[in-house]
Design a protein around this motif. Structure first.
Motif, PDB file in Angstrom:
ATOM      1  N   UNK A 125     -76.952-139.248 -83.224  1.00  0.00           N
ATOM      2  CA  UNK A 125     -76.957-138.343 -82.071  1.00  0.00           C
ATOM      3  C   UNK A 125     -77.095-136.898 -82.527  1.00  0.00           C
ATOM      4  N   UNK A 126     -76.401-136.535 -83.602  1.00  0.00           N
ATOM      5  CA  UNK A 126     -76.492-135.171 -84.141  1.00  0.00           C
ATOM      6  C   UNK A 126     -77.895-134.913 -84.670  1.00  0.00           C
ATOM      7  N   UNK A 127     -78.464-135.872 -85.402  1.00  0.00           N
ATOM      8  CA  UNK A 127     -79.828-135.718 -85.912  1.00  0.00           C
ATOM      9  C   UNK A 127     -80.827-135.557 -84.774  1.00  0.00           C
ATOM     10  N   UNK A 128     -80.639-136.351 -83.709  1.00  0.00           N
ATOM     11  CA  UNK A 128     -81.538-136.263 -82.565  1.00  0.00           C
ATOM     12  C   UNK A 128     -81.419-134.902 -81.887  1.00  0.00           C
ATOM     13  N   UNK A 129     -80.199-134.374 -81.760  1.00  0.00           N
ATOM     14  CA  UNK A 129     -79.982-133.057 -81.166  1.00  0.00           C
ATOM     15  C   UNK A 129     -80.646-131.968 -82.010  1.00  0.00           C
ATOM     16  N   UNK A 130     -80.508-132.050 -83.314  1.00  0.00           N
ATOM     17  CA  UNK A 130     -81.121-131.059 -84.209  1.00  0.00           C
ATOM     18  C   UNK A 130     -82.634-131.111 -84.086  1.00  0.00           C
ATOM     19  N   UNK A 131     -83.219-132.319 -84.077  1.00  0.00           N
ATOM     20  CA  UNK A 131     -84.669-132.448 -83.926  1.00  0.00           C
ATOM     21  C   UNK A 131     -85.141-131.858 -82.595  1.00  0.00           C
ATOM     22  N   UNK A 132     -84.398-132.098 -81.529  1.00  0.00           N
ATOM     23  CA  UNK A 132     -84.779-131.581 -80.216  1.00  0.00           C
ATOM     24  C   UNK A 132     -84.731-130.057 -80.203  1.00  0.00           C
ATOM     25  N   UNK A 133     -83.671-129.474 -80.799  1.00  0.00           N
ATOM     26  CA  UNK A 133     -83.567-128.007 -80.856  1.00  0.00           C
ATOM     27  C   UNK A 133     -84.719-127.411 -81.651  1.00  0.00           C
ATOM     28  N   UNK A 134     -85.060-128.052 -82.752  1.00  0.00           N
ATOM     29  CA  UNK A 134     -86.172-127.552 -83.565  1.00  0.00           C
ATOM     30  C   UNK A 134     -87.488-127.602 -82.802  1.00  0.00           C
ATOM     31  N   UNK A 135     -87.715-128.697 -82.082  1.00  0.00           N
ATOM     32  CA  UNK A 135     -88.971-128.791 -81.339  1.00  0.00           C
ATOM     33  C   UNK A 135     -89.012-127.781 -80.199  1.00  0.00           C
ATOM     34  N   UNK A 136     -87.858-127.529 -79.549  1.00  0.00           N
ATOM     35  CA  UNK A 136     -87.830-126.510 -78.500  1.00  0.00           C
ATOM     36  C   UNK A 136     -88.091-125.118 -79.055  1.00  0.00           C
ATOM     37  N   UNK A 137     -87.540-124.839 -80.244  1.00  0.00           N
ATOM     38  CA  UNK A 137     -87.792-123.548 -80.901  1.00  0.00           C
ATOM     39  C   UNK A 137     -89.276-123.395 -81.247  1.00  0.00           C
ATOM     40  N   UNK A 138     -89.872-124.483 -81.719  1.00  0.00           N
ATOM     41  CA  UNK A 138     -91.304-124.442 -82.084  1.00  0.00           C
ATOM     42  C   UNK A 138     -92.160-124.173 -80.850  1.00  0.00           C
ATOM     43  N   UNK A 139     -91.829-124.801 -79.740  1.00  0.00           N
ATOM     44  CA  UNK A 139     -92.574-124.582 -78.501  1.00  0.00           C
ATOM     45  C   UNK A 139     -92.396-123.137 -78.031  1.00  0.00           C
TER      46      UNK A 139
END
Length: 187
Positions: free
Chosen positions: A168-182
């Motif tokens: 769950x933590x890894x998924x949250x980190x990946x989501x935050x990174x993708x939102x930052x990239x967008x």
């Protein structure tokens, strides 16, 4: 400026005192506490490593005082079809640097390589040491591989099966990174 003569000699397997003192100085210079370096030197691992037939050491002296050393091993992994010499450690006391000590030590390594029939000399250079990288590059050493290091526990966490809190933590980190990239592409 007059340079003192640098004398380099092979370290006999039964007389490691100067080498151990320099090795401890190298550890302390790298930020290891004196007590920890002394414990490593005294626990027998150093003497065991030096007793191996494929490990060699040379000490450099200026005016009879030990100021640097190089430790090498032959064909460290045994996977290369060609014999090679690996510079495992190279250290020169800060007060003796820029006096040709490291070059003199590497001359001894070249002689060792020639005697063993090795056409290749390799060295692992610490990533953070710009001075060491420049020194080896000036001598013709080229970058061949990048060696990456990870702690055992960190790798175990990353290799753990997906699911549970870690996933769950890894998924949250990946989501935050993708939102930052967008967001960065949009601005």
């Amino acid at each position: 400026m007059v340079r003192n003569l640098v004398e380099v000699s092979a370290v006999p397997k039964d007389d490691l005192d100067d080498l151990v003192a320099l090795w401890m100085a190298a550890k302390v210079d790298a930020g290891v506490p004196v007590e920890v370096a002394a414990r490593f030197a005294g626990d027998g691992r150093f003497a065991t490593a030096m007793s191996r037939p494929d490990v060699f050491a040379h000490v450099a002296r200026i005016d009879g005082r030990p100021v640097g050393y190089v430790m090498t091993s032959e064909n460290p992994f045994g996977l290369s079809p060609e014999p090679e010499i690996a510079v495992e450690q190279l250290y020169v006391e800060p007060s003796a640097r820029r006096h040709g000590v490291a070059r003199s030590l590497l001359c001894a390594v070249v002689g060792l390589a020639e005697r063993s029939g090795s056409d290749v000399i390799v060295s692992n250079v610490p990533t953070q040491s710009r001075e060491a990288h420049r020194f080896f590059a000036r001598l013709g050493f080229s970058s061949v591989i990048v060696r990456r290091v990870v702690g055992t526990s960190a790798l175990r966490r990353r290799l753990a099966p997906t699911g549970g809190v870690g996933a769950a933590v890894d998924q949250l980190i990946r989501r935050r990174r993708s939102l930052r990239a967008v967001a960065s592409r949009a601005s």
